[in-house]
Design an enzyme around this catalytic site. Structure first.
Site, PDB file in Angstrom:
ATOM      1  N   GLY A  26       0.815  -1.221   0.000  1.00 55.14           N
ATOM      2  CA  GLY A  26       0.000   0.000   0.000  1.00 55.14           C
ATOM      3  C   GLY A  26       0.844   1.265   0.000  1.00 55.14           C
ATOM      4  O   GLY A  26       1.895   1.351  -0.638  1.00 55.14           O
TER       5      GLY A  26
ATOM      6  N   TYR B 112     -11.049   4.879  14.656  1.00 56.34           N
ATOM      7  CA  TYR B 112     -10.046   5.289  13.656  1.00 56.34           C
ATOM      8  C   TYR B 112      -9.899   6.818  13.635  1.00 56.34           C
ATOM      9  O   TYR B 112      -8.788   7.352  13.673  1.00 56.34           O
ATOM     10  CB  TYR B 112     -10.500   4.767  12.296  1.00 56.34           C
TER      11      TYR B 112
ATOM     12  N   LYS C  20      -6.644   9.083  14.470  1.00 53.59           N
ATOM     13  CA  LYS C  20      -6.029   9.947  13.453  1.00 53.59           C
ATOM     14  C   LYS C  20      -6.072  11.415  13.864  1.00 53.59           C
ATOM     15  O   LYS C  20      -5.183  12.194  13.510  1.00 53.59           O
ATOM     16  CB  LYS C  20      -6.721   9.731  12.099  1.00 53.59           C
TER      17      LYS C  20
HETATM   18  P1  NAD Z   1      -2.625  -1.060   4.167  1.00 47.16           P
HETATM   19  O1  NAD Z   1      -3.546  -1.834   5.034  1.00 47.16           O
HETATM   20  O2  NAD Z   1      -2.543  -1.399   2.727  1.00 47.16           O
HETATM   21  O3  NAD Z   1      -1.142  -1.116   4.762  1.00 47.16           O
HETATM   22  C1  NAD Z   1      -0.888  -0.922   6.128  1.00 47.16           C
HETATM   23  C2  NAD Z   1       0.404  -1.636   6.499  1.00 47.16           C
HETATM   24  O4  NAD Z   1       0.619  -1.439   7.906  1.00 47.16           O
HETATM   25  C3  NAD Z   1       0.319  -3.150   6.260  1.00 47.16           C
HETATM   26  O5  NAD Z   1       1.445  -3.596   5.537  1.00 47.16           O
HETATM   27  C4  NAD Z   1       0.271  -3.722   7.665  1.00 47.16           C
HETATM   28  O6  NAD Z   1       0.850  -5.013   7.780  1.00 47.16           O
HETATM   29  C5  NAD Z   1       1.053  -2.666   8.455  1.00 47.16           C
HETATM   30  N1  NAD Z   1       0.746  -2.776   9.883  1.00 47.16           N
HETATM   31  C6  NAD Z   1      -0.481  -2.872  10.460  1.00 47.16           C
HETATM   32  N2  NAD Z   1      -0.348  -3.042  11.780  1.00 47.16           N
HETATM   33  C7  NAD Z   1       0.971  -3.051  12.064  1.00 47.16           C
HETATM   34  C8  NAD Z   1       1.722  -3.221  13.242  1.00 47.16           C
HETATM   35  N3  NAD Z   1       1.128  -3.445  14.415  1.00 47.16           N
HETATM   36  N4  NAD Z   1       3.068  -3.177  13.169  1.00 47.16           N
HETATM   37  C9  NAD Z   1       3.696  -2.979  11.990  1.00 47.16           C
HETATM   38  N5  NAD Z   1       3.028  -2.827  10.815  1.00 47.16           N
HETATM   39  C10 NAD Z   1       1.681  -2.864  10.853  1.00 47.16           C
HETATM   40  O7  NAD Z   1      -3.017   0.476   4.380  1.00 47.16           O
HETATM   41  P2  NAD Z   1      -2.791   1.747   3.456  1.00 47.16           P
HETATM   42  O8  NAD Z   1      -4.044   2.030   2.734  1.00 47.16           O
HETATM   43  O9  NAD Z   1      -1.518   1.638   2.696  1.00 47.16           O
HETATM   44  O10 NAD Z   1      -2.659   2.877   4.587  1.00 47.16           O
HETATM   45  C11 NAD Z   1      -1.415   3.335   5.094  1.00 47.16           C
HETATM   46  C12 NAD Z   1      -1.694   4.441   6.096  1.00 47.16           C
HETATM   47  O11 NAD Z   1      -2.439   5.475   5.478  1.00 47.16           O
HETATM   48  C13 NAD Z   1      -2.517   3.995   7.302  1.00 47.16           C
HETATM   49  O12 NAD Z   1      -2.056   4.659   8.456  1.00 47.16           O
HETATM   50  C14 NAD Z   1      -3.912   4.468   6.952  1.00 47.16           C
HETATM   51  O13 NAD Z   1      -4.703   4.674   8.086  1.00 47.16           O
HETATM   52  C15 NAD Z   1      -3.603   5.758   6.222  1.00 47.16           C
HETATM   53  N6  NAD Z   1      -4.667   6.208   5.322  1.00 47.16           N
HETATM   54  C16 NAD Z   1      -5.010   5.481   4.227  1.00 47.16           C
HETATM   55  C17 NAD Z   1      -6.023   5.940   3.404  1.00 47.16           C
HETATM   56  C18 NAD Z   1      -6.428   5.219   2.131  1.00 47.16           C
HETATM   57  O14 NAD Z   1      -7.315   5.707   1.448  1.00 47.16           O
HETATM   58  N7  NAD Z   1      -5.837   4.086   1.783  1.00 47.16           N
HETATM   59  C19 NAD Z   1      -6.692   7.123   3.715  1.00 47.16           C
HETATM   60  C20 NAD Z   1      -6.324   7.821   4.846  1.00 47.16           C
HETATM   61  C21 NAD Z   1      -5.306   7.360   5.643  1.00 47.16           C
END
Ligand code: NAD
Length: 452
Positions: free
Chosen positions: A218, A358, A362
């Site tokens: 991601g 969440y 955040k």
């Molecule tokens: P994703 O789920 O694809 O990736 C998240 C990664 O974090 C995963 O590889 C997971 O294994 C790792 N992770 C989770 N818990 C963990 C832990 N305890 N220790 C170590 N690693 C851990 O998510 P994403 O969409 O790539 O999101 C990345 C960040 O961006 C997150 O913080 C998410 O909240 C934020 N975000 C994403 C979006 C979106 O639209 N995708 C929007 C707003 C915020």
């Protein structure tokens, strides 16, 4: 992840149909490629009389790769319109915005840029000037909503005395690196100690070490790749179950893989030890790992609440505190001039149904960033957050179709962002040149209507 609607409306018959039915036609956004200049066309720079930035801006823009001066007689569509509004000291002076933009705005090139520079209202010299400078925000946010074809608008509020710290932010705002950032206000203050411009803007992180949590996939994986592109050696961290993907990524970008659950007992010590022993310290910390466990509050069990707060907020607190703690040598693991970037979310700004846990986590990160920034400025460290909107990842692919489509279209760009859009924002905040930017939250959301 594929946005089928965008693909359809980019084709001839699809575009025609969308136009006939009055449906949105999301532009294919121009994004940065290594070697691509900051600008690809003429830039018109002007200012209201007496602006303290007009002269420096003209010089800065003229020196940017790819920039050519745009004059009123120029036939080419301007790639950017840059206006110094710091000289506006009362409501009557706001007319200068209309005078400059009205004749030019409709000829802005696709994926063009509008950049307005002002003074933070709290630093204005009186009530009228403060009102006029605050008016810039309404203006720029509205321009962002009116612009079409992937063009964006930015307001940069430059504190008096911070005139020399503008370049990093201006480069970001004008370039394809900010493709999915619009209608945002960025504040530039006097840079923290040692916040000098990088020797090479294409490799600002040369010789620096970064750690990215949640890097296996991601957004985190693309952040790791982008920081490596900018010259950093990247420690890619993720939970033990993700070891294969993590090692493959770390191998490809010449970094390390660190399998660690950031919520485990002793995780902060383990990370500090790894960074201290294998790298001698770290310069950039990107808190990206995050999880969702959505349910409306009445249906949310305590386990869902606890796990989200633990990963998204408590672990960030523990890791950050530990990396800032002095070691035996007296120096913390996070080196002087360090950069901390947290990953918030527009949910943390606007709130969202089913996301009390969440959104609380955040929003908590925003509090952390704002409180920590002044406390670490003396060591040249900056602390900021990015707040992504709808980004095309596995996390959002799991959202039900109707909600997903709403998330994609309810923004000025009429599309979801790509992980690289968040990564470019992180890279900009991580740059040594961004020492004037701290305690801020940069939304990467295409000017989402949520929390606008
Ligand atoms: P994703 O789920 O694809 O990736 C998240 C990664 O974090 C995963 O590889 C997971 O294994 C790792 N992770 C989770 N818990 C963990 C832990 N305890 N220790 C170590 N690693 C851990 O998510 P994403 O969409 O790539 O999101 C990345 C960040 O961006 C997150 O913080 C998410 O909240 C934020 N975000 C994403 C979006 C979106 O639209 N995708 C929007 C707003 C915020």
């Amino acid at each position: 992840m594929v946005d089928r609607y965008q693909k359809l409306t980019a084709s001839g018959p699809g575009a025609l149909l969308a136009r006939r039915l009055g449906l949105p036609r999301p532009e294919i956004l121009e994004r940065h490629r290594p070697g691509r200049p900051v600008l690809s066309g003429p830039v018109v720079v002007d200012g209201a009389g007496g602006g303290r930035l007009t002269g420096p801006l003209r010089e800065l823009v003229a020196a940017l790769p790819g920039a050519s001066g745009g004059s009123s007689g120029s036939q080419d569509a301007p790639a950017a319109l840059v206006f110094d509004a710091t000289g506006i000291d009362g409501s009557g002076g706001l007319r200068a915005l209309h005078d400059f933009f009205h004749p030019r705005i409709r000829s802005l090139a696709p994926c063009g840029r509008v950049v307005v520079l002002g003074t933070p209202p709290e630093a204005a010299g009186g009530v009228r000037q403060a009102a006029a400078q605050r008016a810039l925000e309404g203006f720029v946010r509205s321009v962002g909503k009116e612009l079409r074809r992937g063009a964006t608008a930015h307001l940069l509020l430059v504190a008096p005395g911070a005139e020399d710290a503008v370049e990093s932010t201006l480069r970001f705002a004008l370039s394809a690196r900010s493709a999915y950032v619009s209608g945002q206000v960025l504040r530039i203050g006097e840079p923290v100690a040692g916040g000098a411009a990088p020797a090479d803007w294409e490799r600002p992180l040369d010789g620096r070490t970064a750690v990215v949590t949640g890097a296996a996939r991601g957004i985190g994986a693309v952040v790791a790749r982008t920081l490596a592109r900018d010259g950093a050696t990247v420690v890619c961290l993720d939970v033990p179950g993700q070891g294969g993907e993590l090692r493959e990524l770390a191998g490809r970008i010449g970094g390390d893989a660190l399998e660690l659950d950031i919520t485990a007992d002793g995780a902060a010590d383990d990370l500090a030890e790894h960074l201290g022993e294998s790298r001698g310290g770290v310069d950039v910390v990107v808190h990206n790992a995050g999880i969702t466990r959505d349910k409306t509050l009445g249906r949310m069990d305590a386990a869902k609440w606890d796990s989200v707060i633990a990963v998204n907020l408590t672990a960030v607190e523990h890791l950050t505190e530990r990396l800032l703690e002095p070691r035996e040598s007296g120096e913390p693991v996070l080196r002087e001039g360090g950069r901390i970037v947290c990953t918030s979310s527009i949910s943390g700004i606007a709130g969202n149904v089913g996301q009390t846990n969440y959104a609380a986590s955040k929003a908590g990160l925003i509090g952390l960033v704002q409180a920590l920034a002044p406390a670490v400025a003396g060591r040249g460290v900056t602390v900021n957050a990015v707040a992504p909107g709808f980004i095309e990842t596995r996390m959002t692919a799991a959202v039900p179709l109707f909600v997903r489509e709403a998330g994609r279209r309810m923004n000025s760009m009429k599309q979801g962002g790509q992980p690289v859009d968040v990564a470019e924002a992180v890279a900009y905040l991580a740059s040594p040149g961004s020492g004037g930017v701290s305690g801020q939250v940069l939304r990467v959301c295409g000017q989402s209507l949520l929390g606008a």
